[in-house]
Design an enzyme around this catalytic site. Structure first.
Site, PDB file in Angstrom:
ATOM      1  N   GLN A  48       0.805  -1.219   0.000  1.00  0.00           N
ATOM      2  CA  GLN A  48       0.000   0.000   0.000  1.00  0.00           C
ATOM      3  C   GLN A  48       0.839   1.270   0.000  1.00  0.00           C
ATOM      4  O   GLN A  48       0.347   2.332  -0.329  1.00  0.00           O
ATOM      5  CB  GLN A  48      -0.946  -0.009   1.208  1.00  0.00           C
ATOM      6  CG  GLN A  48      -1.983  -1.124   1.131  1.00  0.00           C
ATOM      7  CD  GLN A  48      -2.885  -1.158   2.344  1.00  0.00           C
ATOM      8  OE1 GLN A  48      -2.584  -1.803   3.334  1.00  0.00           O
ATOM      9  NE2 GLN A  48      -4.000  -0.463   2.291  1.00  0.00           N
ATOM     10  N   ARG A  83       4.635   1.086  12.349  1.00  0.00           N
ATOM     11  CA  ARG A  83       4.229  -0.270  11.992  1.00  0.00           C
ATOM     12  C   ARG A  83       4.225  -0.367  10.472  1.00  0.00           C
ATOM     13  O   ARG A  83       3.506   0.380   9.808  1.00  0.00           O
ATOM     14  CB  ARG A  83       2.829  -0.557  12.558  1.00  0.00           C
ATOM     15  CG  ARG A  83       2.257  -1.887  12.109  1.00  0.00           C
ATOM     16  CD  ARG A  83       0.896  -2.130  12.745  1.00  0.00           C
ATOM     17  NE  ARG A  83       0.336  -3.393  12.312  1.00  0.00           N
ATOM     18  CZ  ARG A  83      -0.670  -3.530  11.445  1.00  0.00           C
ATOM     19  NH1 ARG A  83      -1.264  -2.471  10.932  1.00  0.00           N
ATOM     20  NH2 ARG A  83      -1.092  -4.721  11.105  1.00  0.00           N
ATOM     21  N   HIS A 111       1.008  -9.052   4.994  1.00  0.00           N
ATOM     22  CA  HIS A 111      -0.128  -8.116   4.988  1.00  0.00           C
ATOM     23  C   HIS A 111      -0.854  -8.320   3.659  1.00  0.00           C
ATOM     24  O   HIS A 111      -0.752  -7.517   2.751  1.00  0.00           O
ATOM     25  CB  HIS A 111       0.385  -6.681   5.156  1.00  0.00           C
ATOM     26  CG  HIS A 111      -0.679  -5.678   5.515  1.00  0.00           C
ATOM     27  ND1 HIS A 111      -0.708  -5.009   6.720  1.00  0.00           N
ATOM     28  CD2 HIS A 111      -1.749  -5.224   4.825  1.00  0.00           C
ATOM     29  CE1 HIS A 111      -1.745  -4.187   6.758  1.00  0.00           C
ATOM     30  NE2 HIS A 111      -2.402  -4.291   5.612  1.00  0.00           N
ATOM     31  N   ASN A 136      -1.223  -9.902   9.304  1.00  0.00           N
ATOM     32  CA  ASN A 136      -2.191  -8.829   9.481  1.00  0.00           C
ATOM     33  C   ASN A 136      -3.587  -9.359   9.167  1.00  0.00           C
ATOM     34  O   ASN A 136      -3.797 -10.021   8.135  1.00  0.00           O
ATOM     35  CB  ASN A 136      -1.889  -7.664   8.523  1.00  0.00           C
ATOM     36  CG  ASN A 136      -2.964  -6.595   8.607  1.00  0.00           C
ATOM     37  OD1 ASN A 136      -3.076  -5.913   9.609  1.00  0.00           O
ATOM     38  ND2 ASN A 136      -3.787  -6.483   7.567  1.00  0.00           N
ATOM     39  N   GLU A 137      -4.526  -9.088  10.054  1.00  0.00           N
ATOM     40  CA  GLU A 137      -5.939  -9.423   9.833  1.00  0.00           C
ATOM     41  C   GLU A 137      -6.115 -10.829   9.273  1.00  0.00           C
ATOM     42  O   GLU A 137      -6.739 -11.023   8.214  1.00  0.00           O
ATOM     43  CB  GLU A 137      -6.610  -8.373   8.933  1.00  0.00           C
ATOM     44  CG  GLU A 137      -6.683  -7.013   9.595  1.00  0.00           C
ATOM     45  CD  GLU A 137      -7.334  -5.929   8.753  1.00  0.00           C
ATOM     46  OE1 GLU A 137      -7.752  -6.205   7.611  1.00  0.00           O
ATOM     47  OE2 GLU A 137      -7.417  -4.777   9.225  1.00  0.00           O
ATOM     48  N   ASN A 163      -7.018  -4.642  15.138  1.00  0.00           N
ATOM     49  CA  ASN A 163      -7.411  -3.489  14.311  1.00  0.00           C
ATOM     50  C   ASN A 163      -8.880  -3.221  14.593  1.00  0.00           C
ATOM     51  O   ASN A 163      -9.703  -4.144  14.527  1.00  0.00           O
ATOM     52  CB  ASN A 163      -7.236  -3.788  12.823  1.00  0.00           C
ATOM     53  CG  ASN A 163      -5.777  -4.051  12.465  1.00  0.00           C
ATOM     54  OD1 ASN A 163      -4.888  -3.917  13.305  1.00  0.00           O
ATOM     55  ND2 ASN A 163      -5.532  -4.433  11.223  1.00  0.00           N
ATOM     56  N   TYR A 218     -12.071  -0.485  13.737  1.00  0.00           N
ATOM     57  CA  TYR A 218     -12.619   0.699  13.065  1.00  0.00           C
ATOM     58  C   TYR A 218     -14.069   0.955  13.459  1.00  0.00           C
ATOM     59  O   TYR A 218     -14.477   2.081  13.639  1.00  0.00           O
ATOM     60  CB  TYR A 218     -12.550   0.542  11.540  1.00  0.00           C
ATOM     61  CG  TYR A 218     -11.134   0.579  11.019  1.00  0.00           C
ATOM     62  CD1 TYR A 218     -10.538   1.789  10.666  1.00  0.00           C
ATOM     63  CD2 TYR A 218     -10.386  -0.579  10.896  1.00  0.00           C
ATOM     64  CE1 TYR A 218      -9.235   1.835  10.210  1.00  0.00           C
ATOM     65  CE2 TYR A 218      -9.075  -0.539  10.446  1.00  0.00           C
ATOM     66  CZ  TYR A 218      -8.508   0.668  10.102  1.00  0.00           C
ATOM     67  OH  TYR A 218      -7.209   0.716   9.659  1.00  0.00           O
ATOM     68  N   GLU A 272      -4.371  -0.895  14.414  1.00  0.00           N
ATOM     69  CA  GLU A 272      -4.985   0.020  13.441  1.00  0.00           C
ATOM     70  C   GLU A 272      -6.259   0.594  14.032  1.00  0.00           C
ATOM     71  O   GLU A 272      -7.043  -0.125  14.661  1.00  0.00           O
ATOM     72  CB  GLU A 272      -5.361  -0.696  12.134  1.00  0.00           C
ATOM     73  CG  GLU A 272      -4.195  -1.082  11.291  1.00  0.00           C
ATOM     74  CD  GLU A 272      -4.621  -1.712   9.955  1.00  0.00           C
ATOM     75  OE1 GLU A 272      -5.753  -1.459   9.495  1.00  0.00           O
ATOM     76  OE2 GLU A 272      -3.800  -2.460   9.400  1.00  0.00           O
ATOM     77  N   TRP A 282      -4.030   4.153  11.781  1.00  0.00           N
ATOM     78  CA  TRP A 282      -3.938   3.861  10.351  1.00  0.00           C
ATOM     79  C   TRP A 282      -4.473   5.087   9.634  1.00  0.00           C
ATOM     80  O   TRP A 282      -5.620   5.456   9.882  1.00  0.00           O
ATOM     81  CB  TRP A 282      -4.783   2.637   9.982  1.00  0.00           C
ATOM     82  CG  TRP A 282      -4.671   2.292   8.525  1.00  0.00           C
ATOM     83  CD1 TRP A 282      -5.471   2.718   7.508  1.00  0.00           C
ATOM     84  CD2 TRP A 282      -3.665   1.460   7.946  1.00  0.00           C
ATOM     85  NE1 TRP A 282      -5.044   2.204   6.321  1.00  0.00           N
ATOM     86  CE2 TRP A 282      -3.932   1.424   6.556  1.00  0.00           C
ATOM     87  CE3 TRP A 282      -2.564   0.756   8.438  1.00  0.00           C
ATOM     88  CZ2 TRP A 282      -3.133   0.704   5.672  1.00  0.00           C
ATOM     89  CZ3 TRP A 282      -1.791   0.039   7.557  1.00  0.00           C
ATOM     90  CH2 TRP A 282      -2.075   0.019   6.193  1.00  0.00           C
TER      91      TRP A 282
HETATM   92  O1  IFM Z   1      -5.940  -0.321   4.432  1.00  0.00           O
HETATM   93  C1  IFM Z   1      -6.457  -1.308   5.262  1.00  0.00           C
HETATM   94  C2  IFM Z   1      -5.344  -2.149   5.845  1.00  0.00           C
HETATM   95  O2  IFM Z   1      -4.537  -2.705   4.867  1.00  0.00           O
HETATM   96  C3  IFM Z   1      -5.935  -3.273   6.655  1.00  0.00           C
HETATM   97  N1  IFM Z   1      -6.880  -2.777   7.593  1.00  0.00           N
HETATM   98  C4  IFM Z   1      -7.909  -1.884   7.143  1.00  0.00           C
HETATM   99  C5  IFM Z   1      -7.275  -0.744   6.383  1.00  0.00           C
HETATM  100  C6  IFM Z   1      -8.336   0.253   5.928  1.00  0.00           C
HETATM  101  O3  IFM Z   1      -9.242  -0.342   5.036  1.00  0.00           O
END
Ligand code: IFM
Length: 523
Positions: free
Chosen positions: A46, A103, A147, A192-193, A335, A337, A410, A453
């Protein structure tokens, strides 16, 4: 004398009442325990760019972004923010901002282009440079190994995460990273995730490697099996994680004194109504989402409800695997949100075939009572803030999983990507979540740090460059890809440098966001 004493007592009472009344939202970083880490994050595909340079080969992220993916609308991470070439400048921004930690993730196919075998000297050099630059500025590297970006070579060769062959290759890759960077990197996150990757990549098919089967999946996938593969991929991820942690513990931990953890995304789920079946549905959702990975790591096996609903489609651990998976973590990365509201959909359990999502047997939505947002990927642009959900997920770890060390890896706000640098929604998000985090720390949660993030507006997973979560705007029309601090970068910097959140200006943030001027943030 007595009068004076009474007066003093009264004065003390008034002062403490005023402090209590005005100080509900007051905090500064000094209120957090010593050593609590504040940082920001990105991930390799990214942010790095230089996708085809210096020996890097494609990952499944490259393939996905270059396909006619509806989500990224033609954008890709070939150039992204070009951190590959601009890492010095970016580390400078982090240092000026006052970040404790950064990170980021390593691109496996940059370091080991074929997925296994020889190490790419240019890739090695890049990560050494980045890490050295961070360390020399006093910024702690927190490194993720995967990731969403498995080398495409391994996907092509044996199907990537759905094959057990992956375990050996992942452990060898981890070994290279520990050996080469472990003298300076103390915090390793294997995946990640892991939960979103398994679900979105193998059931719903909207993220790499975009595998799913009809009638499941958000798009038409050309291959996959939504009933089986999410479970298979997750299982191999768990075995890979456990083996990579075991290797670190046996070979490196005594000398390098670092830690290994696993990262998950939490949509902390709460019942949409107080009906018993919805309350149970919310528990079931947390079991399917978080328990899927946390239960094996904490207790050595999958949650009972997953075994029941998925039956033989859920792989089982041998006694030895269970023993090795159990306890294979030093921390969890979370993470967060948005929280979700869920309703029971157990009737769906009568239908065959079922995918992972149908096995969960719930309907979920982002806004209570708003049916139109049901099952959407994300609300459009700004994410409705639900900081209480962060508290909820940390309580879950405290109450159900033995209160292990947790890093919030995140958290952030999504805004339309444009030149508006006055990003109040992001500041509000930071303020509300950091404030809740402080409450959870005070309530005994074992949370060790918070990363927002993202550092920059990166190539975003759900819509390419249409939205951004960054503290810095990156001008994609400028060949230099110049970075511009948003107001949130200044707010965060003030906070990181000890600025208090006070009710009289400074970095005070009230409920009346729009009335605050940038001058108030900056003064
Ligand atoms: O950009 C992503 C990240 O790669 C993984 N977690 C959620 C973010 C926002 O969508």
């Amino acid at each position: 004398m007595l009068q004076k004493e009474c007066f003093l007592k009264l004065l003390l009472l008034v002062v403490s009442l005023v402090v209590a009344a005005s100080g509900a939202d007051k905090f500064s970083r000094q209120d957090f325990p010593p050593g609590f880490v504040f940082g920001a994050g990105t991930s390799a595909y990214q942010v790095e760019g230089a996708a085809n340079e210096d020996g890097r080969t494609p990952s499944i992220m490259d393939t996905w972004a270059h396909s006619d993916s509806v989500i990224t609308s033609g954008a890709n991470g070939d150039i992204a923010c070009d951190q590959y070439h601009k890492y010095k400048e970016d580390v400078q921004l982090m240092a000026e901002m006052g970040l404790d930690a950064y990170r980021f993730s390593i691109s496996w196919s940059r370091l080991i282009p074929n997925g296994r075998g020889p190490v790419n000297p240019k890739g090695l050099q890049y990560y050494n440079n980045l890490i050295n630059e961070l360390v020399s500025d006093g910024i702690e590297p927190h490194v993720t190994l995967h990731h969403f970006d498995l080398p495409q070579a391994l996907e092509d060769e044996y199907g990537g995460w759905i094959s057990q062959n992956i375990v050996k290759d992942f452990v060898e890759y981890a070994d290279v990273c520990y050996r080469m960077f472990g003298d300076r990197v103390k915090y390793w996150t294997t995946f990640n995730e892991a939960n979103i990757f398994s679900m979105a990549g193998y059931d719903l098919g909207f993220l790499p490697p975009t595998r799913c089967s009809s009638p499941f999946g958000y798009f038409n996938c050309t291959r996959g099996d939504s009933s089986l593969e999410p479970y298979l991929a997750a299982h191999n991820i768990l075995l890979s994680h456990a083996s990579a942690t075991r290797l670190y513990r046996k070979k490196y931990q005594n000398i390098q004194k670092g830690y290994v953890g696993l990262n998950l995304l939490s949509f902390h789920s709460v019942p949409a109504t107080n009906k018993t079946e919805d309350v149970i549905a919310a528990q079931r959702t947390n079991d399917f989402f978080m328990g899927w990975f946390v239960e094996p790591l904490v207790h050595g096996d999958y949650p009972e409800v997953m075994k029941k609903n998925a039956g033989s489609r859920l792989p089982s651990f041998t006694a030895l695997e269970s023993q090795r998976v159990k306890g294979s973590f030093d921390f969890f990365g979370v993470n967060f949100y948005i929280a979700t509201y869920v309703k029971d959909n157990s009737e769906g359990l009568n239908i065959e075939p079922r995918d992972y999502k149908a096995d969960m047997a719930v309907e979920w939505q982002f806004t209570q009572g708003n049916a139109s947002s049901t099952n959407r990927l994300l609300p459009s642009f700004e994410i409705p803030l639900t900081p209480w959900g962060l508290q909820g997920v940390l309580e879950l770890f405290k109450q159900n999983y033995g209160n292990p060390p947790v890093f919030i890896h995140e958290n952030g706000q999504r805004t339309q990507r444009n030149t508006t640098l006055e990003d109040w929604p992001r500041i509000q998000c930071l303020q509300e979540h950091i404030s809740v985090l402080l409450d959870t720390v005070r309530n005994g949660s074992n949370v060790k740090g918070y990363f927002t993030w993202s550092l920059l507006d990166v190539f975003e997973l759900l819509d390419g460059f249409r939205s951004g979560y960054g503290l810095y705007y990156v001008d994609l029309d400028d060949p230099e890809l110049r970075r511009y601090p948003k107001l949130s970068a200044k707010w965060y910097s003030r906070f990181l440098k000890g600025g208090g959140i006070t009710p009289d200006g400074g970095i005070e943030l009230s409920s009346n966001w729009s009335s605050l001027s940038s001058a108030q943030v900056m003064k």
